[in-house]
Write an enzyme that holds these catalytic residues in place. Structure first.
Site, PDB file in Angstrom:
ATOM      1  N   ASP A   8     -38.753  96.714  59.023  1.00 48.63           N
ATOM      2  CA  ASP A   8     -38.261  97.960  58.418  1.00 48.63           C
ATOM      3  C   ASP A   8     -38.472  99.137  59.494  1.00 48.63           C
ATOM      4  O   ASP A   8     -39.628  99.114  60.253  1.00 48.63           O
ATOM      5  CB  ASP A   8     -38.619  98.361  56.922  1.00 48.63           C
ATOM      6  N   GLU A  10     -38.560 103.643  59.872  1.00 50.23           N
ATOM      7  CA  GLU A  10     -38.117 105.105  59.431  1.00 50.23           C
ATOM      8  C   GLU A  10     -37.815 105.674  60.690  1.00 50.23           C
ATOM      9  O   GLU A  10     -38.010 105.915  61.569  1.00 50.23           O
ATOM     10  CB  GLU A  10     -39.517 105.831  58.704  1.00 50.23           C
ATOM     11  N   ASP A  53     -33.695 116.141  54.895  1.00 48.62           N
ATOM     12  CA  ASP A  53     -33.668 115.239  54.079  1.00 48.62           C
ATOM     13  C   ASP A  53     -34.415 113.896  54.088  1.00 48.62           C
ATOM     14  O   ASP A  53     -34.991 113.418  53.285  1.00 48.62           O
ATOM     15  CB  ASP A  53     -32.057 114.873  53.485  1.00 48.62           C
ATOM     16  N   HIS A  58     -39.697 109.980  54.124  1.00 51.25           N
ATOM     17  CA  HIS A  58     -40.800 109.364  54.583  1.00 51.25           C
ATOM     18  C   HIS A  58     -42.023 110.083  54.597  1.00 51.25           C
ATOM     19  O   HIS A  58     -43.173 109.769  54.847  1.00 51.25           O
ATOM     20  CB  HIS A  58     -40.481 108.813  56.019  1.00 51.25           C
ATOM     21  N   HIS A 153     -41.139 106.384  51.263  1.00 52.32           N
ATOM     22  CA  HIS A 153     -40.797 105.335  52.116  1.00 52.32           C
ATOM     23  C   HIS A 153     -41.726 105.233  53.276  1.00 52.32           C
ATOM     24  O   HIS A 153     -41.989 106.150  53.912  1.00 52.32           O
ATOM     25  CB  HIS A 153     -39.257 105.542  52.509  1.00 52.32           C
ATOM     26  N   ASP A 158     -42.710  99.137  52.987  1.00 48.83           N
ATOM     27  CA  ASP A 158     -41.264  98.570  52.662  1.00 48.83           C
ATOM     28  C   ASP A 158     -41.271  96.988  53.306  1.00 48.83           C
ATOM     29  O   ASP A 158     -40.446  96.500  52.435  1.00 48.83           O
ATOM     30  CB  ASP A 158     -40.361  99.590  53.202  1.00 48.83           C
TER      31      ASP A 158
END
Length: 240
Positions: A8, A10, A53, A58, A153, A158
């Site tokens: 994963d 970010e 956003d 994160h 997140h 994740d």
């Protein structure tokens, strides 16, 4: 033998082509579907601000990332870690697009040139649960995966959650494989019969969430078949 990496990322925003960058990479290694602990977790300095956003998602501020390494300085190490593994990614197109851009900026080949298959768990979940919510949060709830510590997140967190989800989502694929000595099933290329009566197979009781999911599916079948669901008829006859 099968090596898989649950991965994963970010990012500073949604578009790698418009200059957004990876700020965190989280990888969890599975070998023969078991966690190995040989994981990878890196924060990167993206040399740009995160979109508002994205920052809300994160929580990784510019100040926090300022002293972190740039992706290009560790790109070769990341390639070697991922090499030949099957990647397990939720909404794979997003992460693969960002990784390919980072590798391009570092003067390296795209992801598919050095990894094995790429499995998209979002696409997989949509085939198993069509018409249902299949976000990572929704799948965690469906499979009873604890995500209580997920305030923001995070790529490593994740990836850990997704590893658990993936095992649940694909369980049963290997359930009928039986470990037999190498000299038993095949001799000189000929198939040898195995007496299955010698094996005692365990009985696994369905969990509550599995029973609930099964009943939900049956209710949908009842509705579309006007109450003529074959599974219910067979079960009723078996009880009778």
């Amino acid at each position: 033998m099968s090596r898989q990496i649950v991965l994963d990322t970010e990012t500073t925003g949604l578009s790698a082509e418009n200059g957004d960058r990876i700020i965190e990479l989280g990888c969890v290694e599975l070998f023969n579907r078991k966690l190995t602990g040989n994981d990878l977790h890196i924060y990167f300095n993206p040399e740009r601000e995160s979109h508002e956003d994205a920052l809300k998602v994160h929580g990784l501020t510019t100040d926090f990332l300022r002293d972190k390494p740039k992706f290009a300085t560790l790109a070769n190490d990341i390639v070697e870690y991922l090499r030949d593994a099957e990647l397990i990614i939720h909404n794979a197109a997003f992460d693969v697009g960002f990784l390919n851009k980072e590798f391009e900026l570092a003067g390296l080949q795209p992801l598919r040139s050095f990894v094995g298959d790429i499995t998209d768990t979002l696409a997989l979940a949509k085939t198993v649960y069509p018409g249902k919510r299949n976000s990572l949060d929704a799948l965690c709830d469906r499979f009873g995966v604890d995500r209580s510590n997920r305030t923001f997140h995070g790529a490593k967190l994740d990836a850990q959650l997704l590893a658990d989800v993936y095992i649940n989502l694909t369980r049963g694929q290997d359930a009928l494989l039986i470990d037999i000595a190498a000299n038993e099933p095949v001799l000189g290329g000929a198939v040898v019969a195995v007496d299955l009566r010698s094996f005692v197979l365990p009985v696994l009781t369905a969990a509550d969430y599995e029973l609930a999911a099964h009943e939900e599916l049956l209710l949908q079948l009842d509705k579309t078949s006007n109450g003529r669901t074959i599974f219910r008829q067979v079960a009723e006859n078996a009880v009778a």
